[in-house]
Design a protein around this motif. Structure first.
Motif, PDB file in Angstrom:
ATOM      1  N   ILE A  33       0.844  -1.205   0.000  1.00  0.00           N
ATOM      2  CA  ILE A  33       0.000   0.000   0.000  1.00  0.00           C
ATOM      3  C   ILE A  33       0.875   1.249   0.000  1.00  0.00           C
ATOM      4  O   ILE A  33       0.644   2.196  -0.758  1.00  0.00           O
ATOM      5  N   PHE A  34       1.905   1.229   0.873  1.00  0.00           N
ATOM      6  CA  PHE A  34       2.830   2.368   0.941  1.00  0.00           C
ATOM      7  C   PHE A  34       3.651   2.470  -0.327  1.00  0.00           C
ATOM      8  O   PHE A  34       3.837   3.564  -0.864  1.00  0.00           O
ATOM      9  N   TRP A  35       4.152   1.360  -0.844  1.00  0.00           N
ATOM     10  CA  TRP A  35       4.997   1.391  -2.034  1.00  0.00           C
ATOM     11  C   TRP A  35       4.237   1.876  -3.272  1.00  0.00           C
ATOM     12  O   TRP A  35       4.795   2.615  -4.091  1.00  0.00           O
ATOM     13  N   LYS A  36       2.971   1.500  -3.392  1.00  0.00           N
ATOM     14  CA  LYS A  36       2.171   1.957  -4.534  1.00  0.00           C
ATOM     15  C   LYS A  36       1.933   3.462  -4.456  1.00  0.00           C
ATOM     16  O   LYS A  36       1.889   4.149  -5.481  1.00  0.00           O
ATOM     17  N   TRP A  37       1.774   3.964  -3.228  1.00  0.00           N
ATOM     18  CA  TRP A  37       1.627   5.412  -3.069  1.00  0.00           C
ATOM     19  C   TRP A  37       2.943   6.117  -3.385  1.00  0.00           C
ATOM     20  O   TRP A  37       2.961   7.150  -4.067  1.00  0.00           O
ATOM     21  N   LEU A  38       4.048   5.555  -2.910  1.00  0.00           N
ATOM     22  CA  LEU A  38       5.355   6.192  -3.068  1.00  0.00           C
ATOM     23  C   LEU A  38       5.753   6.313  -4.525  1.00  0.00           C
ATOM     24  O   LEU A  38       6.272   7.360  -4.952  1.00  0.00           O
ATOM     25  N   VAL A  39       5.513   5.269  -5.321  1.00  0.00           N
ATOM     26  CA  VAL A  39       5.944   5.315  -6.715  1.00  0.00           C
ATOM     27  C   VAL A  39       5.188   6.383  -7.496  1.00  0.00           C
ATOM     28  O   VAL A  39       5.710   6.951  -8.473  1.00  0.00           O
ATOM     29  N   GLU A  40       3.978   6.715  -7.068  1.00  0.00           N
ATOM     30  CA  GLU A  40       3.209   7.761  -7.742  1.00  0.00           C
ATOM     31  C   GLU A  40       3.801   9.147  -7.494  1.00  0.00           C
ATOM     32  O   GLU A  40       3.482  10.093  -8.207  1.00  0.00           O
ATOM     33  N   GLN A  41       4.651   9.266  -6.474  1.00  0.00           N
ATOM     34  CA  GLN A  41       5.288  10.549  -6.173  1.00  0.00           C
ATOM     35  C   GLN A  41       6.570  10.755  -6.981  1.00  0.00           C
ATOM     36  O   GLN A  41       7.132  11.855  -6.981  1.00  0.00           O
ATOM     37  N   ILE A  42       7.013   9.716  -7.664  1.00  0.00           N
ATOM     38  CA  ILE A  42       8.244   9.784  -8.444  1.00  0.00           C
ATOM     39  C   ILE A  42       7.946  10.266  -9.860  1.00  0.00           C
ATOM     40  O   ILE A  42       7.023   9.757 -10.510  1.00  0.00           O
ATOM     41  N   PRO A  43       8.696  11.246 -10.371  1.00  0.00           N
ATOM     42  CA  PRO A  43       8.484  11.696 -11.761  1.00  0.00           C
ATOM     43  C   PRO A  43       8.670  10.555 -12.752  1.00  0.00           C
ATOM     44  O   PRO A  43       9.526   9.685 -12.557  1.00  0.00           O
ATOM     45  N   ARG A  44       7.888  10.559 -13.803  1.00  0.00           N
ATOM     46  CA  ARG A  44       7.964   9.490 -14.804  1.00  0.00           C
ATOM     47  C   ARG A  44       9.265   9.518 -15.592  1.00  0.00           C
ATOM     48  O   ARG A  44       9.595   8.548 -16.278  1.00  0.00           O
ATOM     49  N   THR A  45       9.992  10.613 -15.518  1.00  0.00           N
ATOM     50  CA  THR A  45      11.247  10.714 -16.267  1.00  0.00           C
ATOM     51  C   THR A  45      12.408  10.036 -15.531  1.00  0.00           C
ATOM     52  O   THR A  45      13.483   9.876 -16.090  1.00  0.00           O
ATOM     53  N   TRP A  46      12.186   9.638 -14.277  1.00  0.00           N
ATOM     54  CA  TRP A  46      13.260   9.008 -13.505  1.00  0.00           C
ATOM     55  C   TRP A  46      13.450   7.565 -13.945  1.00  0.00           C
ATOM     56  O   TRP A  46      12.485   6.788 -14.036  1.00  0.00           O
ATOM     57  N   SER A  47      14.690   7.198 -14.179  1.00  0.00           N
ATOM     58  CA  SER A  47      15.014   5.823 -14.565  1.00  0.00           C
ATOM     59  C   SER A  47      14.884   4.890 -13.363  1.00  0.00           C
ATOM     60  O   SER A  47      15.323   5.228 -12.257  1.00  0.00           O
ATOM     61  N   PRO A  48      14.292   3.708 -13.543  1.00  0.00           N
ATOM     62  CA  PRO A  48      14.217   2.731 -12.444  1.00  0.00           C
ATOM     63  C   PRO A  48      15.593   2.374 -11.890  1.00  0.00           C
ATOM     64  O   PRO A  48      15.753   2.194 -10.682  1.00  0.00           O
ATOM     65  N   ASN A  49      16.591   2.269 -12.786  1.00  0.00           N
ATOM     66  CA  ASN A  49      17.936   1.943 -12.326  1.00  0.00           C
ATOM     67  C   ASN A  49      18.529   3.062 -11.468  1.00  0.00           C
ATOM     68  O   ASN A  49      19.298   2.797 -10.534  1.00  0.00           O
ATOM     69  N   MET A  50      18.180   4.306 -11.772  1.00  0.00           N
ATOM     70  CA  MET A  50      18.649   5.424 -10.964  1.00  0.00           C
ATOM     71  C   MET A  50      18.021   5.374  -9.576  1.00  0.00           C
ATOM     72  O   MET A  50      18.683   5.668  -8.567  1.00  0.00           O
ATOM     73  N   ILE A  51      16.758   4.985  -9.497  1.00  0.00           N
ATOM     74  CA  ILE A  51      16.085   4.839  -8.203  1.00  0.00           C
ATOM     75  C   ILE A  51      16.782   3.764  -7.379  1.00  0.00           C
ATOM     76  O   ILE A  51      17.042   3.938  -6.182  1.00  0.00           O
ATOM     77  N   THR A  52      17.106   2.648  -8.021  1.00  0.00           N
ATOM     78  CA  THR A  52      17.815   1.565  -7.332  1.00  0.00           C
ATOM     79  C   THR A  52      19.166   2.033  -6.819  1.00  0.00           C
ATOM     80  O   THR A  52      19.545   1.756  -5.672  1.00  0.00           O
ATOM     81  N   LEU A  53      19.904   2.767  -7.660  1.00  0.00           N
ATOM     82  CA  LEU A  53      21.239   3.227  -7.297  1.00  0.00           C
ATOM     83  C   LEU A  53      21.196   4.229  -6.147  1.00  0.00           C
ATOM     84  O   LEU A  53      22.040   4.172  -5.234  1.00  0.00           O
ATOM     85  N   ILE A  54      20.224   5.131  -6.161  1.00  0.00           N
ATOM     86  CA  ILE A  54      20.093   6.110  -5.073  1.00  0.00           C
ATOM     87  C   ILE A  54      19.846   5.397  -3.748  1.00  0.00           C
ATOM     88  O   ILE A  54      20.444   5.721  -2.724  1.00  0.00           O
ATOM     89  N   GLY A  55      18.958   4.413  -3.769  1.00  0.00           N
ATOM     90  CA  GLY A  55      18.682   3.646  -2.561  1.00  0.00           C
ATOM     91  C   GLY A  55      19.920   2.935  -2.054  1.00  0.00           C
ATOM     92  O   GLY A  55      20.198   2.923  -0.846  1.00  0.00           O
ATOM     93  N   LEU A  56      20.689   2.337  -2.966  1.00  0.00           N
ATOM     94  CA  LEU A  56      21.911   1.644  -2.581  1.00  0.00           C
ATOM     95  C   LEU A  56      22.907   2.606  -1.945  1.00  0.00           C
ATOM     96  O   LEU A  56      23.505   2.297  -0.897  1.00  0.00           O
ATOM     97  N   LEU A  57      23.102   3.766  -2.555  1.00  0.00           N
ATOM     98  CA  LEU A  57      24.062   4.743  -2.030  1.00  0.00           C
ATOM     99  C   LEU A  57      23.658   5.230  -0.644  1.00  0.00           C
ATOM    100  O   LEU A  57      24.521   5.426   0.222  1.00  0.00           O
ATOM    101  N   MET A  58      22.369   5.420  -0.410  1.00  0.00           N
ATOM    102  CA  MET A  58      21.898   5.844   0.910  1.00  0.00           C
ATOM    103  C   MET A  58      22.266   4.803   1.965  1.00  0.00           C
ATOM    104  O   MET A  58      22.726   5.140   3.060  1.00  0.00           O
ATOM    105  N   ASN A  59      22.080   3.539   1.634  1.00  0.00           N
ATOM    106  CA  ASN A  59      22.379   2.465   2.574  1.00  0.00           C
ATOM    107  C   ASN A  59      23.879   2.312   2.780  1.00  0.00           C
ATOM    108  O   ASN A  59      24.354   2.142   3.919  1.00  0.00           O
ATOM    109  N   VAL A  60      24.648   2.370   1.700  1.00  0.00           N
ATOM    110  CA  VAL A  60      26.101   2.204   1.788  1.00  0.00           C
ATOM    111  C   VAL A  60      26.739   3.344   2.575  1.00  0.00           C
ATOM    112  O   VAL A  60      27.580   3.116   3.453  1.00  0.00           O
TER     113      VAL A  60
END
Length: 330
Positions: A33-60
């Motif tokens: 439920i939260f994830w479906k809401w969150l993805v709607e807040q992301i611009p459609r121009t953002w690459s899925p791979n960029m989203i993955t990389l940003i998340g990884l960098l935050m954790n690392v």
């Protein structure tokens, strides 16, 4: 092209690959439920791979800060560091969950996205477990710390090895999402009371940190037993990134790899009681292994992008100059 890592047959199989998953963990239905809401807040121009990389960098980055403050896993860190780690892991979890949704939402889902996601997960697993062990001060028992990290890596590896054999990534009732929330909970407790896990259990007098370790061993052993039954049916593999490549390209694995040279150097130095400085050798092995891992993943991504005529971090354009038609342009 000479020197390519993927053959023409592998590329053809990669183009025909379809993601297949089965099962759902306890927390996933609620988190969806939260994830479906969150993805709607992301611009459609953002690459899925960029989203993955940003998340990884935050954790690392957050985990690296914890390691800098407590490199030996023996001491307490500032409370804000634990808060940072909990936040970084939650952001990583959230972005890792929505990258696939973003790909389907923007009609940019490709085999590269799944492979990129698995590669980032393989690296993140190390930082999550090392950060968790440091927070529990498991540096006081190096063998327990080593077992924790090796067990988590083995579980991740076997999950993809099972996928390689069966063709389907299977999730259990207690899976990655629950494990990540457990680590976030540990970070949160440490932020409130850094010495909480130093407290001992009544009667037995064992520190709480060992209760946490035992709590991870039981589900890990069960998972390893369950997946090994499927793995023994066939299939081979040498590391997490290449197991994912082999599965998606429907190809066989090679058992030997240059990345094994690093651990072999450490083993030989210990076995023959070499006079070579272990600290310097560890840095040499680290740098060598890091460049080997980066080079492999970069070349695989580059080859896939070239064959699929896509960019890794840009979904609005293609290498041939073609502009992708968006829903707004139709």
């Amino acid at each position: 092209m000479s020197g390519e890592l993927l053959t023409t047959k592998q590329i053809k199989a990669l183009k025909e690959h379809k993601y297949s998953a089965q099962g759902s963990s306890l927390c996933e239905p609620v988190m969806q439920i939260f994830w479906k809401w969150l993805v709607e807040q992301i611009p459609r121009t953002w690459s899925p791979n960029m989203i993955t990389l940003i998340g990884l960098l935050m954790n690392v980055v957050s985990s690296a800060v914890l390691m800098l403050y407590n490199p030996d896993g023996l001491h307490e860190s500032p409370r804000w560091v634990y808060v940072m780690c909990a936040s970084g892991l939650f952001i990583y979890q959230s972005l890792d969950a929505i990258d696939g949704k973003q790909a389907r939402r923007t009609q940019s889902n490709t085999p590269l996205g799944e492979l990129f996601d698995h590669g980032c997960d393989s690296l993140s697993t190390v930082f999550v477990m090392v950060g968790c062990c440091i927070s529990l001060k498991l540096g006081q028992e190096p063998m327990v710390l080593l077992f924790e990290i090796c067990a988590s890596e083995l579980c991740f590896y076997m999950a993809h090895w099972q996928t390689y054999v069966t063709g389907t990534l299977k999730f259990g009732m207690i899976d990655v999402t629950e494990g990540q929330f457990t680590v976030i909970f540990i970070y949160t407790i440490c932020a409130i009371s850094p010495g909480f896990f130093d407290n001992t259990l009544p009667v037995v007098g064992v520190p709480l940190r060992y209760l946490c370790a035992l709590g991870s061993w039981l589900p890990s052993m069960y998972f390893i037993f369950k997946t090994s039954q499927l793995i023994l049916q066939g299939g081979v593999g040498k590391n997490k990134s290449t197991v994912a490549v082999a599965h998606m390209t429907k190809s066989e694995m090679h058992l030997l790899d240059w990345s094994l040279l690093g651990p072999m150097m450490l083993f030989m130095n210990q076995y023959f009681n070499s006079k070579f400085n272990e600290y310097i050798l560890l840095w040499i092995v680290f740098i060598y292994s890091l460049q080997n891992w980066l080079t492999y993943n970069y070349n695989v991504c580059r080859e896939i992008c070239a064959h699929l005529n896509i960019y890794c971090f840009n979904i609005t354009e293609k290498p041939n100059g073609e502009r992708k038609t968006s829903d707004k342009d139709k």
